[in-house]
Design a protein around this motif. Structure first.
Motif, PDB file in Angstrom:
ATOM      1  N   LEU A  49       0.830  -1.204   0.000  1.00 43.11           N
ATOM      2  CA  LEU A  49       0.000   0.000   0.000  1.00 43.11           C
ATOM      3  C   LEU A  49       0.866   1.256   0.000  1.00 43.11           C
ATOM      4  O   LEU A  49       0.613   2.202  -0.765  1.00 43.11           O
ATOM      5  N   ILE A  50       1.908   1.264   0.835  1.00 37.09           N
ATOM      6  CA  ILE A  50       2.809   2.416   0.892  1.00 37.09           C
ATOM      7  C   ILE A  50       3.497   2.618  -0.457  1.00 37.09           C
ATOM      8  O   ILE A  50       3.615   3.746  -0.952  1.00 37.09           O
ATOM      9  N   ALA A  51       3.943   1.515  -1.065  1.00 40.01           N
ATOM     10  CA  ALA A  51       4.639   1.608  -2.355  1.00 40.01           C
ATOM     11  C   ALA A  51       3.721   2.141  -3.450  1.00 40.01           C
ATOM     12  O   ALA A  51       4.128   2.973  -4.273  1.00 40.01           O
ATOM     13  N   VAL A  52       2.472   1.687  -3.471  1.00 44.07           N
ATOM     14  CA  VAL A  52       1.519   2.136  -4.503  1.00 44.07           C
ATOM     15  C   VAL A  52       1.205   3.619  -4.335  1.00 44.07           C
ATOM     16  O   VAL A  52       1.198   4.395  -5.312  1.00 44.07           O
ATOM     17  N   VAL A  53       0.948   4.027  -3.094  1.00 43.62           N
ATOM     18  CA  VAL A  53       0.637   5.442  -2.842  1.00 43.62           C
ATOM     19  C   VAL A  53       1.831   6.321  -3.205  1.00 43.62           C
ATOM     20  O   VAL A  53       1.681   7.379  -3.843  1.00 43.62           O
ATOM     21  N   ALA A  54       3.038   5.884  -2.827  1.00 42.60           N
ATOM     22  CA  ALA A  54       4.243   6.658  -3.135  1.00 42.60           C
ATOM     23  C   ALA A  54       4.450   6.765  -4.642  1.00 42.60           C
ATOM     24  O   ALA A  54       4.839   7.829  -5.156  1.00 42.60           O
ATOM     25  N   ALA A  55       4.185   5.681  -5.373  1.00 45.01           N
ATOM     26  CA  ALA A  55       4.351   5.700  -6.830  1.00 45.01           C
ATOM     27  C   ALA A  55       3.390   6.684  -7.480  1.00 45.01           C
ATOM     28  O   ALA A  55       3.756   7.408  -8.420  1.00 45.01           O
ATOM     29  N   MET A  56       2.159   6.742  -6.984  1.00 43.07           N
ATOM     30  CA  MET A  56       1.187   7.681  -7.568  1.00 43.07           C
ATOM     31  C   MET A  56       1.541   9.125  -7.230  1.00 43.07           C
ATOM     32  O   MET A  56       1.363  10.029  -8.044  1.00 43.07           O
ATOM     33  N   LEU A  57       2.065   9.372  -6.024  1.00 39.92           N
ATOM     34  CA  LEU A  57       2.451  10.730  -5.643  1.00 39.92           C
ATOM     35  C   LEU A  57       3.719  11.179  -6.356  1.00 39.92           C
ATOM     36  O   LEU A  57       3.962  12.376  -6.512  1.00 39.92           O
ATOM     37  N   ASP A  58       4.524  10.199  -6.784  1.00 36.70           N
ATOM     38  CA  ASP A  58       5.784  10.515  -7.457  1.00 36.70           C
ATOM     39  C   ASP A  58       5.568  10.952  -8.898  1.00 36.70           C
ATOM     40  O   ASP A  58       6.437  11.592  -9.500  1.00 36.70           O
TER      41      ASP A  58
END
Length: 463
Positions: free
Chosen positions: A43-52
């Motif tokens: 979940l953290i990785a997916v959210v970070a990827a979208m914010l990046d």
């Protein structure tokens, strides 16, 4: 867009959670927590990827999450434990094809924006993700069909040259793409050749090798994801794919050793050897098989002090794990010491029996691995084989030309008495008779695994 240090910190936290989660999966007591930590890391990785990235619209992403989450929830609640290998095969395939599509979309977008300046690493990574992902997807679909009984073994001469030709063609398209990134047709040609390769690799592989194929395809899906991570410059995807790829390959190696199979043979779709002079069922069983009723078996077990239960795929098919648990409780109430002998490839995927027994609340300490339990069979009063076949076949030790020759097996035949609960004398995945069923110290209970376990338990109570 957030600063790079924040995104990289999020990816680092996600990677740590992945590693800790995998560590937790090594023991039933910590498996649930490990699974949750891994999910949190994702979940953290997916959210970070979208914010990046500069996301113009979240509508499609939200729609995908809703649809995918609903499908996942339905599968998680409705798919039976006996069908878990098929589900794992499908999930491997979905992981592979998603990596191919994402890498391909990123590659084609980069070419459309500035095809003349696309980096070599970019095209090589995209080609690698497309190749491995397509092989994984179509190979996983064939594995699913075999496990579900929809597809039989499709063997044909020239399979090895065909696989080598398809691989060469796919690599040639990849080289062309690296030389000329604007050649979009080369990427789709690579995908086509890799798709045919995935089919031709898995079609000839028999059911006996399915546990190895599943773990190998799992490794492939990780490799495809790692390659896609290089295309997207996403550290979390690179780390996750590398973990899955490496762990899947290690597991594949372990499974090959457990089955005395060569990893290159499995990689290139070469089936297990066939014993042309194999004995027929009549030669092995004629006049030697002793059938018994549950009452007789209960009388024999009343004097037993130690019992080892060997579960197999037959237990999974009949969902007999809870009946087996009740039988264990009845035996333990009489002071009998009960253990479970777990072969590494029992069932249709690694850990299949462990999961079923854990579902029935069998203590993990009672589940003994092959190396631990084998020396104890000579001191075992009764060994109960429930739906297992090839993993207890003494032919692995006695017949060097057998398809399972050299395969480490559970030494059930060395127990003082053996009870085999099985519907019939039908062969296992290897397709050969089992001399254990005709041994002097073996009694057969021809019944469904669940019914057989319940009948023995009821006979013990009535006795």
């Amino acid at each position: 867009m957030l600063p790079d240090w924040f995104i990289n910190l999020a990816y680092l936290i996600a990677a740590i959670l992945f590693i800790v989660g995998i560590k937790g999966l090594t023991h039933p007591r910590t498996a649930v927590r490990g699974n949750r930590l891994g999910a949190l890391g994702m979940l953290i990785a997916v959210v970070a990827a979208m914010l990046d990235r500069q996301v113009l619209s979240y509508e499609w992403i939200i729609a995908g999450i809703i649809v995918g989450g609903a499908i996942g929830a339905i599968m998680a609640t409705r798919v039976q434990m006996t069908d878990m290998p098929q589900m794992v095969a499908l999930l491997n395939g979905f992981g592979g094809i998603s990596s191919s599509l994402v890498a391909g979309a990123a590659l084609l977008t980069a070419v459309a924006l500035d095809g003349a300046n696309v980096a070599l690493q970019f095209t090589i990574s995209g080609a690698a993700s497309g190749l491995v992902g397509a092989v994984t997807f179509w190979g996983s679909l064939v594995a699913f069909g075999k496990l579900q009984g929809l597809i039989g073994d499709i063997r044909f001469r020239g399979a090895l040259p065909l696989n080598a030709t398809l691989l060469t063609i796919a690599l040639a398209f990849g080289v062309w793409l690296a030389i000329d990134p604007t050649a979009n047709w080369a990427y789709w040609g690579l995908i086509g050749a890799a798709s045919l390769l995935g089919l031709s690799l898995v079609f000839p592989i028999g059911g006996a090798d399915m546990p190895v194929v599943i773990s190998l395809l799992n490794s492939y899906s990780g490799v495809a994801a790692a390659a896609a991570g290089f295309v997207l410059s996403n550290n979390a995807l690179i780390i996750t794919g590398s973990l899955v790829g490496a762990s899947g390959l290690i597991l594949t190696s372990i499974m090959c050793k457990a089955m005395n199979r060569s990893l290159p043979n499995v990689l290139f779709g070469i089936g297990a050897p066939v014993d042309e002079g194999a004995a027929s069922d009549d030669e092995v069983y004629a006049g030697k098989v002793k059938s018994a009723h549950a009452d007789e078996l209960a009388m024999m077990m009343e004097t037993a002090r130690s019992v080892v239960i060997v579960p197999g795929y037959g237990m999974a098919v009949s969902q007999a794990q809870h009946a087996v648990r009740d039988l264990v409780h009845e035996l333990e109430s009489r002071g009998v010491e009960v253990s479970f002998a777990i072969h590494p490839v029992a069932g249709r995927m690694p850990g299949h029996m462990n999961v079923l027994l854990a579902e029935a609340d069998i203590p993990y300490d009672q589940m003994k691995e092959m190396d631990e339990i084998n020396p104890l069979f000579e001191q075992t009063d009764v060994a109960i084989v429930i739906g297992a076949n090839d993993v207890v076949n003494p032919m692995a030790r006695t017949n060097p030309s057998s398809p399972i020759a050299g395969m480490p097996i559970l030494n059930v035949d060395k127990a003082r008495s053996v009870i085999v609960i099985k519907r019939s004398l039908s062969a296992g995945f290897a397709g050969i008779p089992n001399p254990l069923f005709a041994a002097e110290n073996t009694l057969m209970l021809f019944a469904d695994a669940k019914k057989g376990a319940l009948d023995i338990m009821n006979a013990l109570k009535e006795g």
